[in-house]
Design a protein around this motif. Structure first.
Motif, PDB file in Angstrom:
ATOM      1  N   THR A 144       0.807  -1.216   0.000  1.00  0.00           N
ATOM      2  CA  THR A 144       0.000   0.000   0.000  1.00  0.00           C
ATOM      3  C   THR A 144       0.842   1.267   0.000  1.00  0.00           C
ATOM      4  O   THR A 144       0.331   2.351  -0.292  1.00  0.00           O
ATOM      5  N   ASN A 145       2.126   1.166   0.315  1.00  0.00           N
ATOM      6  CA  ASN A 145       3.022   2.323   0.276  1.00  0.00           C
ATOM      7  C   ASN A 145       3.731   2.463  -1.062  1.00  0.00           C
ATOM      8  O   ASN A 145       4.496   3.403  -1.262  1.00  0.00           O
ATOM      9  N   PRO A 163      -5.229  -1.106   2.626  1.00  0.00           N
ATOM     10  CA  PRO A 163      -5.000  -0.106   3.678  1.00  0.00           C
ATOM     11  C   PRO A 163      -5.980  -0.204   4.835  1.00  0.00           C
ATOM     12  O   PRO A 163      -5.734   0.349   5.899  1.00  0.00           O
TER      13      PRO A 163
END
Length: 306
Positions: free
Chosen positions: A135-136, A213
């Motif tokens: 998610t990053n 997330p």
């Protein structure tokens, strides 16, 4: 209103021009030149003042040089999993003491896989592609490198029905790659290159992948999931049941052997749902006999590794 003194001075200047026209023209020319020169000086000063607000060419070149030497911004860091329990595999290295009759039986069973192994489609909400980024935006290694063993608790048919039911909510989605019935029949429901949703909040040896997330990380992105059909005595939340059948262990060993060879897995990477679960709520597969798996994988030649 124009001041009286200024009017009087202008009248006096006009009288002088009429009396001395040539001198007046020269004076006017000189005055005009002075005005032009003064205006030019003022303009140049104004220009220099404004130029001071902009960098010169040399300053721009120096800025480019400093930008080139500057270190790039750090890449996104992958989210680390909580510290997990260490894993010591019950499977031991074994190169001798092989049961030759067992080897022949398993080899024959493997060759006739079409008669006891089938594929069943499930609803696409219950599986997906493996992610290449978390998610990053950090890169993920999605290659399968751990096998998680489960049990169905209820019947094989019940599990398949669950997988074929649409589950729009992420929290409800569930599947394994492969199911092994009490009769030794194997049902493949998710291709091993795809992502099955076999474990929720989970990690193996301190590794997980955060791909949603809204949810905690899990090992699904790099795991293979296989589930054994639970005997009737285990259709409850008891800590034990009567165990799995010999046919199940035969079929399970062949499934695992194929994955070991295909994905170059270490036998030590075969673990349980109970071990990888970070919530401490899972205990499957209950009553699992590691010795039964040891004999079979050794017979298939998968435990003679360094």
């Amino acid at each position: 209103m124009v001041p009286v003194s200024l009017i009087q001075k202008l009248q006096r200047a006009a009288d002088l021009i009429l009396q001395h026209p040539r001198a007046a023209v020269g004076a006017l020319a000189t005055s005009f030149l002075a005005v032009v020169l003064l205006s030019g000086v003022a303009l140049e000063r104004s220009k220099q003042s404004h130029d001071g607000d902009r960098p010169s060419l040399m300053e721009l070149l120096q800025q480019l040089e400093s930008d080139k030497d500057a270190k790039p911004a750090p890449a996104f860091q992958s989210q680390r999993a909580p510290v997990s329990r260490s894993w010591t595999s019950p499977l031991a290295r074994q190169c001798t003491g092989i049961d030759q009759a067992l080897r022949l039986r398993l080899d024959k069973l493997r060759r006739t896989g079409d008669s006891w192994r089938t594929k069943v489609p499930i609803h696409p909400t219950n599986y997906g592609k493996r992610f290449s980024e978390d998610t990053n935006g950090a890169p993920l290694d999605s290659s399968p490198r751990v096998v998680v063993m489960h049990e169905t608790v209820y019947s094989l048919t019940s599990a398949i029905n669950t997988f074929q039911t649409p589950h729009p909510r992420d929290e409800d989605q569930v599947s394994y790659h492969t199911l092994v019935g009490l009769d030794g029949k194997v049902v493949d429901v998710v291709h091993p290159l795809n992502r099955a949703y076999g474990a929720g909040n989970s990690a193996f040896l301190g590794e997980w992948a955060v791909t949603n997330p809204r949810l905690m990380g899990s090992l699904n992105n790099f795991a293979l999931h296989v589930s054994l059909e639970t005997p009737e005595s285990g259709a409850n939340d008891a800590s034990q049941h009567t165990g799995y059948t010999s046919r199940q262990y035969d079929a399970l060993a062949i499934v695992l052997s194929d994955w070991i060879k295909r994905f170059k897995l270490s036998p030590a990477a075969i673990t349980t749902h109970r071990h990888v679960d970070l919530g401490g709520e899972r205990s499957d597969p209950r009553s699992f006999n590691w010795a039964s798996l040891q004999y079979r994988l050794a017979a298939l030649g998968d435990l003679c590794v360094s």
